[in-house]
Write an enzyme that holds these catalytic residues in place. Structure first.
Site, PDB file in Angstrom:
ATOM      1  CG  HIS A  82      44.308 -20.556 133.646  1.00  0.00           C
ATOM      2  ND1 HIS A  82      44.352 -19.910 132.429  1.00  0.00           N
ATOM      3  CD2 HIS A  82      43.562 -21.676 133.457  1.00  0.00           C
ATOM      4  CE1 HIS A  82      43.660 -20.612 131.542  1.00  0.00           C
ATOM      5  NE2 HIS A  82      43.178 -21.681 132.138  1.00  0.00           N
ATOM      6  CG  HIS A 100      38.695 -25.173 133.488  1.00  0.00           C
ATOM      7  ND1 HIS A 100      39.325 -25.519 132.319  1.00  0.00           N
ATOM      8  CD2 HIS A 100      38.339 -26.352 134.082  1.00  0.00           C
ATOM      9  CE1 HIS A 100      39.357 -26.836 132.205  1.00  0.00           C
ATOM     10  NE2 HIS A 100      38.768 -27.369 133.262  1.00  0.00           N
TER      11      HIS A 100
END
Length: 314
Positions: free
Chosen positions: A131, A84
């Site tokens: 993350h 991402h």
């Protein structure tokens, strides 16, 4: 915080399929096909290298607890680097690199847009609990490295896709080989399917670009393009093109998905009573994703523009 939740939900959507289904078509159909083709090329390479790197490093997602996971769709994938963050960095920076000088706008506007876009996506992955900070920083720097190395080759690749006689054969063979020889998963995850659909979409766009040629590109006498010439009529036609075109793409995706999964199961003698389980088999997942998203990519740059020409929306 409700505000932060919706803000970072928007940020994480800038790296999801829905955004790509809207962004790339809008760019190709309404802004600049030349720019859109090159953005797709960069996006494919950035995402492919990011997904392959994940499957080599194999770092797990942040533990929960202590992280609070507000999104679990990609939880089965590995964590390092954040794709991402890579996509959210590569697309706005590539957009700036490719469009500045071709379009008339202040450089500061492009820099601010690229920074805000990248910052929002990167922060959203930490906020969503998907993350660590290290994953995001690595993804950000990795995307910049790929852009620095790969940017000089974008023009030759696009020219090859559009003009070389045997380009479709080489494109399809290359994208298939990249997918088949890169999947070494120890357990199933969404990574393999996502990589296959990215490669399939890239191959479809490249093949469609070869057939369409330069018909969608603005003529040289129109350059540099201006952002100030927008009218109500032009805006309405752009929205109508996006609405009709995306519906066609979604119908194409649904039809190809419904046809390819049973076909792949039949060819490889795999029971398809449980479609979800059958889709996780590599023999089914790869052809289903390649063919489905390859057809979507081909429709994006060839079939839908031909439809627009037929109904007078070009």
């Amino acid at each position: 915080s409700r505000f932060l939740y919706y803000l970072f939900s928007l940020g994480t959507e800038l790296g999801n399929e829905l955004f790509y289904f809207l962004f790339f078509p809008f760019c190709i159909w309404n802004l600049d096909a030349w720019l859109g083709r090159r953005l797709v090329i960069i996006w494919v390479w950035v995402m492919y290298l990011g997904q392959c790197t994940k499957d080599v490093i194999r770092w797990p997602r942040p533990a929960s607890p202590p992280a609070v996971k507000l999104e679990v769709f990609y939880n089965s994938e590995y964590s390092m680097p954040s794709t991402h963050a890579m996509s959210g960095t590569a697309i706005p920076l590539a957009l700036l690199l490719l469009s500045y000088g071709r379009w008339q706008y202040p450089l500061m506007f492009g820099l601010i847009l690229a920074f805000c876009w990248s910052f929002l996506v990167c922060c959203s992955r930490i906020y969503m609990g998907m993350h660590s900070i290290l994953d995001v920083i690595a993804g950000f720097l990795y995307a910049i490295l790929i852009l620095v190395v790969f940017h000089p080759f974008v023009d030759p690749i696009d020219n090859f896709n559009v003009t070389y006689k045997y380009a479709p054969l080489i494109i399809i063979s290359l994208h298939l080989a990249l997918g088949i020889f890169s999947f070494t998963l120890d357990t199933w995850s969404t990574s393999r399917g996502d990589t296959a659909q990215i490669l399939g979409c890239g191959a479809g766009v490249a093949c469609g670009s070869h057939i369409m040629g330069l018909k969608l590109d603005p003529p040289p006498e129109m350059l540099p393009l201006s952002l100030s010439s927008l009218t109500v009529t032009a805006f309405g036609r752009a929205i109508l093109r996006l609405l009709i075109g995306v519906i066609v793409l979604l119908l194409t995706k649904a039809a190809m998905k419904k046809a390819t999964i049973p076909l792949a199961c039949k060819v490889f003698c795999i029971p398809h009573d449980d479609v979800r389980k059958a889709r996780q088999r590599m023999e089914v997942e790869l052809p289903y994703r390649y063919i489905t998203y390859g057809t979507v990519g081909f429709s994006l740059v060839f079939i839908v523009p031909c439809l627009f020409h037929f109904i007078g929306l070009s």
